[in-house]
Design an enzyme around this catalytic site. Structure first.
Site, PDB file in Angstrom:
ATOM      1  N   GLN A 159      -1.585 -19.441   6.368  1.00 33.44           N
ATOM      2  CA  GLN A 159      -0.524 -18.576   5.826  1.00 33.44           C
ATOM      3  C   GLN A 159       0.034 -19.329   4.634  1.00 33.44           C
ATOM      4  O   GLN A 159       0.833 -20.250   4.791  1.00 33.44           O
ATOM      5  CB  GLN A 159       0.542 -18.293   6.893  1.00 33.44           C
ATOM      6  CG  GLN A 159       1.815 -17.635   6.348  1.00 33.44           C
ATOM      7  CD  GLN A 159       1.562 -16.342   5.584  1.00 33.44           C
ATOM      8  OE1 GLN A 159       0.822 -15.474   6.040  1.00 33.44           O
ATOM      9  NE2 GLN A 159       2.152 -16.210   4.402  1.00 33.44           N
ATOM     10  N   CYS A 160      -0.398 -18.951   3.440  1.00 30.70           N
ATOM     11  CA  CYS A 160      -0.042 -19.742   2.255  1.00 30.70           C
ATOM     12  C   CYS A 160       1.259 -19.314   1.590  1.00 30.70           C
ATOM     13  O   CYS A 160       1.937 -20.144   0.981  1.00 30.70           O
ATOM     14  CB  CYS A 160      -1.180 -19.699   1.235  1.00 30.70           C
ATOM     15  SG  CYS A 160      -2.593 -20.685   1.761  1.00 30.70           S
ATOM     16  N   MET A 295       0.593  -9.793   6.210  1.00 29.20           N
ATOM     17  CA  MET A 295       0.449 -10.584   4.984  1.00 29.20           C
ATOM     18  C   MET A 295      -0.670  -9.960   4.160  1.00 29.20           C
ATOM     19  O   MET A 295      -1.783  -9.767   4.657  1.00 29.20           O
ATOM     20  CB  MET A 295       0.146 -12.048   5.350  1.00 29.20           C
ATOM     21  CG  MET A 295      -0.090 -12.937   4.135  1.00 29.20           C
ATOM     22  SD  MET A 295       1.384 -13.088   3.093  1.00 29.20           S
ATOM     23  CE  MET A 295       0.632 -13.228   1.473  1.00 29.20           C
ATOM     24  N   GLU A 296      -0.337  -9.710   2.901  1.00 28.35           N
ATOM     25  CA  GLU A 296      -1.188  -8.891   2.026  1.00 28.35           C
ATOM     26  C   GLU A 296      -2.361  -9.650   1.424  1.00 28.35           C
ATOM     27  O   GLU A 296      -2.660  -9.500   0.239  1.00 28.35           O
ATOM     28  CB  GLU A 296      -0.312  -8.301   0.916  1.00 28.35           C
ATOM     29  CG  GLU A 296       0.328  -9.335  -0.053  1.00 28.35           C
ATOM     30  CD  GLU A 296       1.677  -9.864   0.381  1.00 28.35           C
ATOM     31  OE1 GLU A 296       1.973  -9.892   1.591  1.00 28.35           O
ATOM     32  OE2 GLU A 296       2.451 -10.271  -0.515  1.00 28.35           O
ATOM     33  N   GLU A 321       1.514  -3.417   3.555  1.00 28.27           N
ATOM     34  CA  GLU A 321       0.540  -4.394   3.039  1.00 28.27           C
ATOM     35  C   GLU A 321      -0.448  -3.726   2.075  1.00 28.27           C
ATOM     36  O   GLU A 321      -0.857  -4.332   1.079  1.00 28.27           O
ATOM     37  CB  GLU A 321      -0.195  -5.101   4.181  1.00 28.27           C
ATOM     38  CG  GLU A 321       0.710  -5.776   5.227  1.00 28.27           C
ATOM     39  CD  GLU A 321       1.823  -6.637   4.660  1.00 28.27           C
ATOM     40  OE1 GLU A 321       1.688  -7.147   3.534  1.00 28.27           O
ATOM     41  OE2 GLU A 321       2.857  -6.786   5.344  1.00 28.27           O
ATOM     42  N   HIS A 324       1.061  -3.629  -1.326  1.00 28.20           N
ATOM     43  CA  HIS A 324       1.013  -4.898  -2.063  1.00 28.20           C
ATOM     44  C   HIS A 324      -0.253  -5.023  -2.923  1.00 28.20           C
ATOM     45  O   HIS A 324      -0.291  -5.853  -3.840  1.00 28.20           O
ATOM     46  CB  HIS A 324       1.053  -6.078  -1.097  1.00 28.20           C
ATOM     47  CG  HIS A 324       2.430  -6.541  -0.729  1.00 28.20           C
ATOM     48  ND1 HIS A 324       3.375  -6.902  -1.661  1.00 28.20           N
ATOM     49  CD2 HIS A 324       3.011  -6.740   0.483  1.00 28.20           C
ATOM     50  CE1 HIS A 324       4.483  -7.299  -1.037  1.00 28.20           C
ATOM     51  NE2 HIS A 324       4.286  -7.201   0.264  1.00 28.20           N
ATOM     52  N   GLU A 343       8.468  -7.540  -3.271  1.00 26.64           N
ATOM     53  CA  GLU A 343       8.813  -6.859  -2.014  1.00 26.64           C
ATOM     54  C   GLU A 343       9.604  -5.574  -2.204  1.00 26.64           C
ATOM     55  O   GLU A 343       9.393  -4.606  -1.473  1.00 26.64           O
ATOM     56  CB  GLU A 343       9.551  -7.827  -1.075  1.00 26.64           C
ATOM     57  CG  GLU A 343       8.712  -9.031  -0.651  1.00 26.64           C
ATOM     58  CD  GLU A 343       7.426  -8.680   0.119  1.00 26.64           C
ATOM     59  OE1 GLU A 343       7.290  -7.525   0.582  1.00 26.64           O
ATOM     60  OE2 GLU A 343       6.553  -9.561   0.228  1.00 26.64           O
ATOM     61  N   TYR A 408      13.763  -7.346  -0.115  1.00 24.88           N
ATOM     62  CA  TYR A 408      13.144  -6.097   0.318  1.00 24.88           C
ATOM     63  C   TYR A 408      14.117  -4.927   0.139  1.00 24.88           C
ATOM     64  O   TYR A 408      13.791  -3.920  -0.487  1.00 24.88           O
ATOM     65  CB  TYR A 408      12.760  -6.154   1.809  1.00 24.88           C
ATOM     66  CG  TYR A 408      11.672  -7.139   2.160  1.00 24.88           C
ATOM     67  CD1 TYR A 408      11.928  -8.511   2.195  1.00 24.88           C
ATOM     68  CD2 TYR A 408      10.398  -6.707   2.487  1.00 24.88           C
ATOM     69  CE1 TYR A 408      10.936  -9.420   2.538  1.00 24.88           C
ATOM     70  CE2 TYR A 408       9.393  -7.605   2.833  1.00 24.88           C
ATOM     71  CZ  TYR A 408       9.669  -8.959   2.845  1.00 24.88           C
ATOM     72  OH  TYR A 408       8.684  -9.849   3.176  1.00 24.88           O
TER      73      TYR A 408
HETATM   74  N1  BES Z   1       4.331 -10.915   1.941  1.00 28.01           N
HETATM   75  C1  BES Z   1       5.096 -10.599   3.084  1.00 28.01           C
HETATM   76  C2  BES Z   1       5.148 -11.709   4.109  1.00 28.01           C
HETATM   77  C3  BES Z   1       5.670 -13.021   3.579  1.00 28.01           C
HETATM   78  C4  BES Z   1       6.721 -13.070   2.684  1.00 28.01           C
HETATM   79  C5  BES Z   1       5.110 -14.188   4.010  1.00 28.01           C
HETATM   80  C6  BES Z   1       7.167 -14.294   2.208  1.00 28.01           C
HETATM   81  C7  BES Z   1       5.567 -15.410   3.544  1.00 28.01           C
HETATM   82  C8  BES Z   1       6.602 -15.464   2.635  1.00 28.01           C
HETATM   83  C9  BES Z   1       4.582  -9.325   3.768  1.00 28.01           C
HETATM   84  O1  BES Z   1       4.106  -8.375   2.880  1.00 28.01           O
HETATM   85  C10 BES Z   1       5.745  -8.681   4.449  1.00 28.01           C
HETATM   86  O2  BES Z   1       6.661  -8.325   3.778  1.00 28.01           O
HETATM   87  N2  BES Z   1       5.677  -8.516   5.761  1.00 28.01           N
HETATM   88  C11 BES Z   1       6.687  -7.841   6.515  1.00 28.01           C
HETATM   89  C12 BES Z   1       6.222  -6.433   6.765  1.00 28.01           C
HETATM   90  C13 BES Z   1       7.309  -5.407   6.817  1.00 28.01           C
HETATM   91  C14 BES Z   1       8.235  -5.408   5.645  1.00 28.01           C
HETATM   92  C15 BES Z   1       6.691  -4.029   6.980  1.00 28.01           C
HETATM   93  C16 BES Z   1       6.890  -8.606   7.802  1.00 28.01           C
HETATM   94  O3  BES Z   1       6.271  -9.660   7.960  1.00 28.01           O
HETATM   95  O4  BES Z   1       7.669  -8.203   8.641  1.00 28.01           O
HETATM   96 ZN    ZN Z   2       5.693  -7.500   1.762  1.00 27.82          ZN
END
Ligand code: BES
Ligand code: ZN
Length: 642
Positions: A159-160, A295-296, A321, A324, A343, A408
């Protein structure tokens, strides 16, 4: 001070930039989270050779970076690294000198490389680094067979995002730089490897016939945080013309059912935002400790198993996702300070997909829920906390610590506000699509986004000038304007939550199982969210709620999470073991952190929360255990010795 109409600025770029940074604390020329200055050179391509060692929990790696000089007499470069041991470095095949600088708390260790020759502006060099990762690399979680569903084989996932790629690969770990990548990954032959790229065949590892090499190609330039790798006893099944689901075999069927709307969502997204450029769109369901909902990763979205609700009701994560693929992966935030561009636009697109596939009322309902999530984050951080700015300064702040619903939902609220002001969903979606096409394959700042908005709506600049930009972007707390959303779908949730909030003990018999049975699972989530925003219900009330609604039996993770929080807040002791079980049975931070915090705040069970955390910590994802340690104020020096 409110930002008024911005006059044309004729000062040199550097002067404009410094005045912006004086106002906002943002430095547009560099990335506060990276040691690799992207003004002197840029990476164009990575060629990766990764050997996964499941006995030692390390990756032995060799990465060849194709780097372009942006200035004359270029001879030194700095890569990001974190806990890597570097064996050797070459430049165009010749040995190059290198040194590791001091370790920074979250940025890691700069890897300084001196080339044995100079480059002129525009020239390329191939810098090859041979290295090994640390068993505690923050990007990686190594699972033992016992931690997997099948119990037979080990598992590794990465998970980067945001700044952890540097613990897996030495690179320019900043979202301002985009490059392609090829990779070959050697794993024991019982395992399958997949990456955020198109699969490109496999062969026996000639150095060890007990291993297989999997090959991958990512031909669309992308930032380092989108590099991703998984290896485990994986199987897959086709779910659409360009999509498969991947997981351990125990989850494949369930996942194929849950994500059956994938192609419909992709088509809808393409109609809204333009062609899907990544070729394949697969979904991989990870083990329960995966720290995010989704994660996208390009070509291969990662998803938590907690979205397998059994009724597709949590497929919004996939819509998110998928979105994204345009906002984030094609148009990328230049630094993590501009994370809302990723986001906020993605939530906007996700809800547009919901509008097309469900209804406008559904979109409005989701927006109401989002506003509440924003309110919760603002409450948790404090309304004066600068991390609740839409565009925060991240000087000396780890992106992990800054993460919240703010980018978000403040982001979405701003875009929705603009939509209302500028002519409605079709008009504003036209802008979003145009923004995507204009900035595709590049990385942008909030200023560039805003300039494009003003250019696109050049006939409506008077409307745009009425927006309180400074309040929206650079002021903490809730936004300056609260949009009025349609409440058709929320009314039933409001009514039921009000009944519970106002009920006296003698009214409790009026509640019936049908109260919740007539709600959709989205509405049950909303009903519980509303109760969580109020003072805790009396214990008699939550006990009664369990008696008539039997919410303990709900396995939908979004419902269960809110319900258990509610019970612990009302000091229902029997809910404590259930809450701690959910906090540790899965590791999605959105659930695990608040559940631990909630029990921790129940004075009588504070020690129990700590005991359970310490007992599980070794098996948790490194980022999750680090953040829960902070939440529960566990002494970090003590943590290191455990
Ligand atoms: N890119 C994010 C996850 C993320 C953000 C990982 C920052 C590490 C650092 C992913 O697209 C995301 O927003 N996931 C959400 C989904 C939800 C908004 C539908 C989650 O993990 O809950
Ligand atoms: Zn996201």
């Amino acid at each position: 001070m409110r930002a008024q109409r911005v006059p044309v600025d004729y000062r040199p770029r550097s002067a404009r930039l410094s005045s912006l940074s004086a106002v906002t604390g943002l430095n547009v020329m560099s990335d506060p989270c990276s040691f690799s200055s992207f003004t002197r050179c840029v990476t164009k391509h990575l060629n990766l050779h990764l050997h996964l060692d499941f006995d030692r929990h390390v990756i032995r790696g060799r990465v060849a970076l194709t780097v372009e000089a942006l200035e004359d007499r270029f001879s030194t470069l700095t890569l990001d690294s974190s806990d890597l041991s570097v064996v050797s470095v070459t430049a165009n095949g010749q040995p190059a000198r290198f040194s590791l600088g001091p370790k920074h708390s979250f940025k890691g260790t700069p890897l300084e490389i001196t080339l044995p020759f100079d480059l002129s502006r525009g020239q390329h060099v191939i810098v090859e680094v041979t290295y090994e990762t640390s068993p505690s690399a923050t990007a990686l979680q190594w699972l033992t067979p016992e931690q997997t569903a099948g119990k037979k084989h080990p598992y590794l996932f990465s998970q980067c995002q945001a700044h952890h790629c540097r613990s897996m690969i030495p690179c320019q770990d900043t979202p301002s730089i985009k490059h392609t990548y090829y990779a070959q990954v050697s794993v024991p032959k019982d395992l399958v490897a997949v990456m955020s790229a198109v699969r490109d065949g496999q062969e026996v590892d000639l150095q060890d016939s007990g291993r297989i090499i999997y090959r991958f190609r990512q031909t669309v330039p992308m930032p380092s945080y989108l590099i991703a790798i998984v290896a485990g006893a994986l199987e897959s099944r086709e779910i659409g013309p360009r999509s498969r689901v991947w997981s351990e075999k125990e989850f494949v069927e369930k996942a194929a059912f849950e994500f059956s709307e994938t192609e419909a969502m992709l088509k809808t997204a393409e109609e809204l935002a333009g062609p899907y450029v990544w070729g394949q769109y697969d979904v991989l369901v990870l083990p329960p400790s995966f720290p995010y909902g989704g994660m996208e990763n390009p070509c291969l979205t990662f998803a938590t198993p907690t979205v397998l609700a059994g009724d597709k009701s949590l497929s919004g994560v996939i819509a998110h996702e998928i979105s994204h693929s345009w906002t984030g992966n094609l148009v990328t935030n230049k630094t993590w300070e501009h994370f809302w561009l990723n986001e906020g636009h993605t939530v906007y697109l996700e809800r547009m997909i919901g509008r097309c596939l469900e209804s406008e009322q559904f979109r409005q309902f989701k927006a109401i829920g989002g506003w509440k999530d924003l309110q919760d984050s603002v409450n948790t951080f404090g309304a004066n906390n600068p991390l609740t700015n839409l565009v925060p300064s991240l000087q000396d702040v780890s992106p992990d610590d800054a993460f919240s619903a703010v980018p978000y939902e403040k982001g979405f609220a701003l875009l929705y506000h603009l939509e209302e002001q500028l002519g409605g969903p079709e008009v504003f979606m036209g802008f979003v699509k145009s923004y995507i096409q204009r900035f595709a394959y590049s990385s942008v700042t909030t200023e560039e986004w805003k300039n494009y908005l003003f250019a696109y709506f050049k006939d409506k600049v008077d409307i745009l000038n009425k927006v309180d930009w400074n309040a929206w972007m650079f002021t903490p707390g809730m936004p300056p304007v609260k949009p009025q959303y349609d409440t058709t779908m929320a009314d039933a949730c409001n009514a039921l939550s009000q009944r519970w909030l106002q009920a006296k003990d003698q009214d409790l018999n009026s509640f019936k199982q049908s109260d919740v049975k007539s709600l959709s699972s989205h509405q049950v989530i909303e009903f519980l969210s509303l109760l969580l925003q109020e003072d805790p219900l009396p214990l008699t009330h939550v006990k009664k709620m369990q008696e008539v609604y039997d919410l303990n039996a709900y396995m939908n993770a979004e419902i269960r999470f809110r319900w258990l929080r509610l019970c612990v807040r009302s000091r229902w002791e029997e809910a404590v073991p259930l809450a701690l079980k959910m906090a540790t049975d899965q590791g999605r931070m959105k659930f695990t952190r608040p559940l631990f915090r909630e029990v921790f705040n129940f004075e009588k069970f504070r020690d129990e929360a700590l005991r359970v955390f310490l007992a599980h910590r070794a098996g948790m994802h490194p980022v999750t255990s680090g953040l829960v340690s902070k939440d529960l104020k566990v002494d970090v020096s003590n943590a290191a010795s455990q």
